[in-house]
Design a protein around this motif. Structure first.
Motif, short mmCIF file in Angstrom:
data_model
loop_
_atom_site.label_atom_id
_atom_site.label_comp_id
_atom_site.label_asym_id
_atom_site.label_seq_id
_atom_site.Cartn_x
_atom_site.Cartn_y
_atom_site.Cartn_z
N GLU A 464 -6.39 5.46 10.94
CA GLU A 464 -5.03 5.17 10.49
C GLU A 464 -4.68 3.70 10.74
O GLU A 464 -4.06 3.04 9.90
N LEU A 465 -5.09 3.18 11.89
CA LEU A 465 -4.83 1.77 12.18
C LEU A 465 -5.57 0.87 11.19
O LEU A 465 -5.02 -0.13 10.71
N GLY A 466 -6.80 1.23 10.87
CA GLY A 466 -7.57 0.44 9.91
C GLY A 466 -6.94 0.47 8.53
O GLY A 466 -6.89 -0.55 7.82
N ARG A 467 -6.43 1.64 8.12
CA ARG A 467 -5.78 1.75 6.81
C ARG A 467 -4.56 0.85 6.74
O ARG A 467 -4.35 0.11 5.78
N LEU A 468 -3.71 0.96 7.75
CA LEU A 468 -2.45 0.21 7.72
C LEU A 468 -2.69 -1.29 7.90
O LEU A 468 -1.98 -2.11 7.30
N TYR A 469 -3.66 -1.67 8.71
CA TYR A 469 -3.96 -3.09 8.88
C TYR A 469 -4.50 -3.67 7.58
O TYR A 469 -4.21 -4.82 7.23
N GLY A 470 -5.27 -2.85 6.85
CA GLY A 470 -5.85 -3.28 5.57
C GLY A 470 -7.35 -3.39 5.67
O GLY A 470 -7.87 -4.24 6.41
N TYR A 471 -8.06 -2.51 4.96
CA TYR A 471 -9.52 -2.56 5.00
C TYR A 471 -10.03 -3.93 4.55
O TYR A 471 -11.05 -4.42 5.04
N ASP A 472 -9.31 -4.53 3.59
CA ASP A 472 -9.75 -5.82 3.07
C ASP A 472 -9.54 -6.95 4.08
O ASP A 472 -10.08 -8.04 3.91
N ARG A 473 -8.77 -6.71 5.14
CA ARG A 473 -8.50 -7.74 6.14
C ARG A 473 -9.37 -7.59 7.39
O ARG A 473 -9.35 -8.44 8.27
N LEU A 474 -10.12 -6.49 7.48
CA LEU A 474 -10.97 -6.29 8.65
C LEU A 474 -12.06 -7.35 8.69
O LEU A 474 -12.62 -7.72 7.65
N PRO A 475 -12.38 -7.88 9.86
CA PRO A 475 -13.39 -8.94 9.94
C PRO A 475 -14.78 -8.43 9.57
O PRO A 475 -15.11 -7.27 9.80
N VAL A 476 -15.55 -9.32 8.94
CA VAL A 476 -16.92 -8.99 8.57
C VAL A 476 -17.85 -9.56 9.62
O VAL A 476 -17.91 -10.78 9.81
N ARG A 477 -18.56 -8.69 10.32
CA ARG A 477 -19.47 -9.13 11.36
C ARG A 477 -20.78 -8.38 11.23
O ARG A 477 -20.81 -7.22 10.83
N TYR A 478 -21.86 -9.07 11.59
CA TYR A 478 -23.15 -8.41 11.59
C TYR A 478 -23.26 -7.50 12.81
O TYR A 478 -22.85 -7.89 13.91
N PRO A 479 -23.82 -6.32 12.65
CA PRO A 479 -23.94 -5.42 13.81
C PRO A 479 -24.90 -6.00 14.85
O PRO A 479 -25.90 -6.64 14.50
N GLN A 480 -24.55 -5.79 16.09
CA GLN A 480 -25.39 -6.27 17.19
C GLN A 480 -25.89 -5.08 17.99
O GLN A 480 -25.12 -4.19 18.34
N ALA A 481 -27.18 -5.09 18.26
CA ALA A 481 -27.76 -3.99 19.03
C ALA A 481 -29.07 -4.47 19.64
O ALA A 481 -29.72 -5.39 19.10
N ARG A 482 -29.44 -3.87 20.74
CA ARG A 482 -30.73 -4.15 21.36
C ARG A 482 -31.78 -3.29 20.67
O ARG A 482 -31.70 -2.07 20.70
N LEU A 483 -32.72 -3.96 20.06
CA LEU A 483 -33.74 -3.24 19.31
C LEU A 483 -35.07 -3.36 20.03
O LEU A 483 -35.45 -4.44 20.48
#
Length: 792
Positions: A464-483
């Motif tokens: 719900e927070l993501g919807r109201l904030y705006g999916y188009d406004r969410l930051p684009v980041r590369y996923p980080q993980a220990r592989l």
């Protein structure tokens, strides 16, 4: 759902354009499927009143009308069948511009002057009705501009809601969303209890409280159904794609669109004694409002009186108890029905109504009384009457309950990739009607309102927070993980590797359904009982497969029927053995082969594929994991395979699969007239093998001996080879069967097997005595086990 934009803006009016509102609705998950204006583009059209009409002197179907615009009177020639004195209609005056770039000018029709045009709804592109003039309400003000008077600068918006958002199937729900999106206040209608004028009631007995935990009823006496529905209500219904019927039905539809609570009105005179909410009796019949007669099932919830069923609960009312022109008293119903109890019921009877659409997705259980009061107020204003007290049957335990959810700010940052301030989180969720209480540092306890059935977990709140904030406004980041690289056991072979092996040998992979025709199941597995689906796609796809062969052979048939005579197919997948109480799901690899041995070509022969060609493919699979010698081919039987051309594949005494030729009788029943070879193997046996070990290459010479052995004809060559390997000693490096002979010069009950044996020692040269001793051990073992002798 369709709705009028102006109606929505009467509840909440963000200062954004029409295009911006439509785009933002789609971005928050309320996808807009279509937008269309409620009327065409026109100007110069006013409310006109027909003062008088007379017959055209030269045309039977035309009338010469005197029409007033409130200040002047105009002569207009009209051919509409419903034109008559006193009628109020859209009047396009001289200079008016109609849809299609059509301008009104002075004209003569059959010699009679006409100063303007009386319009139908289709000519103004308000609706498709072209049967006559558009008749306006008697209270319409003569001379008023049509566009302004009827608020035709409006759009009808259609949204496609996912099943979990039943709370948005109303103007109130949409207004709540728009208010939260733009952070603007919502102005809901004021709903106050109506004044009770009499004490008449009907008893309400809920005999199925699990399906109907709350039921409200009220008697409204002395209604006047001759009164028309107000134009503003008709217009709002029309713009929501609902046709006006009569004032009572229109009010129930209007409140359903406005608040989201379906209602139904019964003719009180048709109710015997009182209301009973119960399950239908098996075979009970009901004539619906649309005229069709249905036979009810025992799993259907109905509204009934003490004599018969009156309606299918939450779907459609019955014809005999429906409101009609002669109705004087009504019984108004507002109820909460459990969505699970009603799920699929409408479709099972070939029905789909606005009410069933909402009940199946969930209706707010706390809305029933407010909707009852709102509908009563509108009815009293439109059709008059006196309202009685509300009778309520309530089972508190049956109503759905929401559980508070703990929301952590840390989790919000992890899932959305941004940090939201505490005040921002509380404002956004609070605008949706959720209550937040600080539980600890960076955490809230969130109370979920009764209209949000789709919120049950912390991730739902974050969505719900993501919807109201705006999916188009969410930051684009590369996923980080220990592989870290994963280990691949060398003693195992992967299924993709087996697939590649078969493709390299000329096969193509097939993917078939896990459910098959029970008749096909019976052909391939006559000794097994099929596991039948409770709700199959079709009768031909109702049994879970106990083998991969039926699907592969069906694919083979399809290819043969299209002149593809050389077919090699394989499939990996699950088979299902047993019933639900002892069901086994086994991963299998199966293949089917038919046609020529090689592709057509000038250098290739035209020989047909045979058992040993397919056996070579299977041996390649068995050896892929490095332990091919642990498998044995043993003569066997299978109901789908040829009795004399079937082999069991065993590994250390365990069944690993079958290989053989398709049973001739089965082939004939399937319409296949060429040899077909099949195999099916347990994937678990194929993928597990032996860890490879290095052995140094010997620099010393090999010693070879060839033996021609006479054994009984029913002795399998595989058994002879297995016995030789056991008796030959560790220095045996190769064993080949290079000839099989039976015929002239040999006992007709015996056969000759010619084998080549190769010995080689890793650290020295073998002498003749050692090789002769090993050979003698082999002959002794073969004589003892198979009565084998050397052929002379």
């Amino acid at each position: 759902m369709k709705f009028s934009e102006q109606w929505l803006r009467s509840w909440v009016n963000p200062q954004v354009s029409h295009a911006e509102l439509v785009a933002r609705l789609s971005m928050v998950g309320l996808e807009v499927d279509g937008v269309e204006p409620v009327a065409g583009q026109f100007s110069g059209v006013v409310v006109g009143e027909v003062l008088s009409t007379e017959q055209h002197p030269d045309a039977d179907k035309l009338r010469v009308c005197q029409v007033s615009n409130g200040s002047e009177t105009f002569q207009v020639v009209c051919g509409a069948p419903n034109v008559r004195p006193g009628l109020k209609i859209p009047f396009a005056m001289i200079g008016a511009q109609l849809p299609g770039d059509f301008k009104i000018k002075k004209a003569k029709l059959r010699g009679v002057e006409s100063n303007g045009m009386l319009c139908s709804a289709s000519e103004l592109q308000i609706s498709d009705d072209d049967s006559g003039l558009m008749e306006l309400a008697a209270e319409a003000q003569v001379g008023a501009d049509i566009r302004a008077a009827f608020e035709l600068d409006d759009a009808s918006i259609e949204i496609g809601l996912t099943p979990n958002r039943g709370d948005c199937l109303s103007i109130a729900g949409l207004a709540r969303e728009v208010g939260a999106i733009y952070g603007v206040p919502v102005s809901p209608i004021d709903i106050a209890p109506v004044l009770v004028s009499h004490q008449d009631t009907r008893p309400v007995d809920v005999l199925a409280p699990a399906a109907c935990p709350r039921y409200l009823g009220r008697i409204i006496r002395n209604v006047d159904l001759s009164r028309p529905t107000p134009t503003w209500m008709v217009e709002r219904l029309r713009r929501s794609d609902i046709r006006s019927i009569d004032a009572v039905v229109d009010v129930t539809n209007y409140v359903m669109l406005e608040l989201g609570q379906p209602l139904h009105a019964f003719d009180l005179a048709e109710i015997n004694t009182g209301i009973r909410v119960r399950m239908a009796e098996e075979g009970e019949s009901l004539v619906l409002l649309d005229g069709q007669t249905i036979t009810l099932r025992a799993d259907t919830l109905v509204i009934a009186d003490h004599q018969r069923a009156l309606a299918i609960a939450g779907v459609m009312g019955g014809e005999h108890s429906g409101v009609n022109a002669g109705t004087r008293d009504i019984f108004l119903e507002s109820a909460y029905f459990d969505s699970i109890a009603l799920a699929g019921k409408a479709r099972s009877y070939g029905l789909h109504t606005d009410a069933s659409h909402r009940y199946e997705r969930g209706v707010d259980p706390q809305l029933t009384r407010a909707a009852m009061e709102r509908a009563t107020s509108l009815l009293l204003d439109i059709v008059g009457g006196e309202a009685g007290p509300i009778v309520e049957a309530l089972d508190e335990q049956g109503l759905p309950r929401t559980t508070p959810i703990v929301l952590r700010s840390e989790r919000i940052g992890q899932m959305l990739g941004l940090e939201l301030g505490h005040e921002q989180v509380e404002k956004m969720l609070g605008s949706l009607g959720l209550s937040l209480t600080s539980e600890s540092e960076g955490a809230w306890r969130v109370g979920v309102p009764s209209h949000r059935f789709d919120i049950a977990l912390e991730v739902d709140l974050i969505e719900e927070l993501g919807r109201l904030y705006g999916y188009d406004r969410l930051p684009v980041r590369y996923p980080q993980a220990r592989l870290a690289p994963t280990s691949t056991p060398e003693a195992r072979v992967t299924v993709p590797a087996l697939r590649r092996l078969l493709v390299a040998r000329g096969y193509q992979e097939a993917i078939t359904y896990s459910f098959i025709d029970p008749k096909l199941f019976e052909l391939f597995s006559p000794d097994a009982k099929p596991l039948l689906l409770a709700n199959p796609i079709s009768v031909e796809m109702s049994a879970m497969r106990a083998s991969l062969w039926p699907g592969l052979v069906t694919a083979l048939q399809y290819n043969l029927n299209r002149q593809q005579t050389r077919v090699r197919l394989f499939e990996s997948g699950l088979r299902f053995v047993g019933q639900l109480d002892e069901l086994k799901q086994e991963a299998m690899l199966a293949g089917v082969v038919t046609g020529a041995r090689f592709d057509e070509g000038w250098s290739n022969g035209r020989e047909a594929v045979d058992f040993y060609d397919v056996k070579a493919d299977v041996e390649a699979l068995l050896g892929a994991a490095g332990d091919g010698l642990s498998f044995r081919f043993v003569a066997g039987e299978h109901p789908a395979l040829h009795p004399g051309q079937t082999a069991r594949i065993e590994r250390e005494g365990r069944l690993a699969g079958y290989i053989g030729s398709l049973h001739p009788q089965l082939a004939r029943s399937l319409g296949i007239d060429q040899p077909v070879y099949l195999y099916e193997l347990l994937l678990g046996e194929l993928t597990s093998g032996r860890l490879p070990r290095f052995s140094e290459l010997s620099r010393f010479p090999e010693v070879r001996r060839d033996l021609a052995l006479l054994v009984d004809r029913d002795v399998p060559a595989e058994a002879v080879l297995f016995c030789i390997r056991e008796a030959a000693g560790d220095s045996l490096t190769d064993l080949k069967l290079f000839d099989v002979y039976h015929g002239k010069g040999i006992d007709p009950h015996r056969k000759s097997l010619a084998v080549g044996l190769t010995w080689q020692h890793p650290s020295r040269t073998l002498n003749d005595d050692e090789v002769n001793e090993s050979t003698q051990n082999i002959l002794t073992s073969l004589e003892q086990r198979f009565n084998a002798t050397l052929r002379k």
